[in-house]
Scaffold this active site. Sequence first.
Site, PDB file in Angstrom:
ATOM      1  N   ASN A 144       5.991  11.121 -22.533  1.00  0.00           N
ATOM      2  CA  ASN A 144       7.205  11.598 -23.146  1.00  0.00           C
ATOM      3  C   ASN A 144       8.108  10.459 -23.483  1.00  0.00           C
ATOM      4  O   ASN A 144       7.905   9.800 -22.903  1.00  0.00           O
ATOM      5  CB  ASN A 144       7.458  13.442 -22.831  1.00  0.00           C
ATOM      6  CG  ASN A 144       8.400  13.743 -23.440  1.00  0.00           C
ATOM      7  OD1 ASN A 144       8.631  13.303 -24.453  1.00  0.00           O
ATOM      8  ND2 ASN A 144       8.486  15.316 -22.800  1.00  0.00           N
ATOM      9  N   HIS A 204       8.726  17.000 -32.524  1.00  0.00           N
ATOM     10  CA  HIS A 204       8.860  15.819 -31.360  1.00  0.00           C
ATOM     11  C   HIS A 204       8.116  14.971 -31.516  1.00  0.00           C
ATOM     12  O   HIS A 204       6.758  16.204 -31.280  1.00  0.00           O
ATOM     13  CB  HIS A 204       9.367  17.071 -29.891  1.00  0.00           C
ATOM     14  CG  HIS A 204       9.237  15.719 -28.660  1.00  0.00           C
ATOM     15  ND1 HIS A 204       9.970  15.127 -28.437  1.00  0.00           N
ATOM     16  CD2 HIS A 204       9.037  15.582 -27.448  1.00  0.00           C
ATOM     17  CE1 HIS A 204      10.749  14.126 -27.634  1.00  0.00           C
ATOM     18  NE2 HIS A 204       9.785  14.366 -26.791  1.00  0.00           N
ATOM     19  N   CYS A 218      12.642   9.863 -30.094  1.00  0.00           N
ATOM     20  CA  CYS A 218      11.859  10.336 -29.679  1.00  0.00           C
ATOM     21  C   CYS A 218      10.539   9.558 -30.032  1.00  0.00           C
ATOM     22  O   CYS A 218       9.914   9.180 -29.969  1.00  0.00           O
ATOM     23  CB  CYS A 218      10.931  11.521 -29.850  1.00  0.00           C
ATOM     24  SG  CYS A 218      11.114  12.286 -31.046  1.00  0.00           S
TER      25      CYS A 218
END
Length: 330
Positions: free
Chosen positions: A286, A268, A134
Amino acid sequence: MSLFLALFALSGTFLDTVQGTLEMMQFKNFIAQFNKTYASNEEFKHRFLIFQRNMEEAKHLQREERGTAQYGVTKFSDLTDEEFLRCRLDHRAYFESQSFLRQVTEKDAPLKTCDWRKKGVISAAKNQGSCCSCWAFAAVGNIEAQWGIQGTAKNLSVQQLVDCCKSTCGCKGGYPWNAFMTVIKLGGLTGEDKYKYTGKKGTCKNNLKPEATIQDLVILERNETVICSHVSYKGTVTVAINQALLKQYIKGVIDPRPENCHHHKVDHVVLIVGFSRERKYWILKNSWGDNWGEKGFFRLRLGSNACGIAEYPVSAIVNTGTFKRHLCPP
């Protein structure tokens, strides 16, 4: 064996118990929607029980939710929390150990609303897969957007960053400031078409011609008004958040109770692409593909440091040593 054949091959006792229930109907739809396959009947039963627990958790989150967010069936509904959260890293301890990282402020009054997607500089949400990358997707998305705002569209290689990062990174998780420093050391990133994403760490190819460079990085003050100001006139910002609520998230604005999404437990990395100060939400990109959330994006409460969004805001500086002012479309 297909899942539907596996379903009917299960023991009579189990079928008698679950066949025709709402949970089993939801599970069948989940299997079809996300093209799930399992290795055995036992695995199927195991995942169904996890699915049931996740649906109970989604109901709990819905009762606790203070915004417009909806929780329910997602692509992660057959995963345990341990499986879903396997990429966790301690951003706070690492950040505070790096004495050279300094946070700066912004003085301009932010716009009321901003959405960089409307300028055409934000690409579609990509999918990191099982690699905990990520941090790389957010950083590359930031660099692409910053170049796009300057007038030059880019589609850059995430895999080069995954392969060539030397510090805490790769497919085991990483930090956005390390990502930007890696890009600087590499002399830039090549294009996605020349160095395609594989979802696993490989050998670094650092002899490819770069298609985009960055000159520096900036770490903003832990203040949402400051972040709004930066996004208003200078572009996107990577942030680290607590991802606990994203597992069950479908759509809407997440406005969590602090105990459900603690701001110190960020794990994250995502990309801020806009906000609404009037309606009090952030717009975030995302890296779980466009079949999650709002076509790969989601919204989070603005003004309360929800899920730790203000803890570690970082952006690349491209083209010149200083940011040029650009007005974000409303």
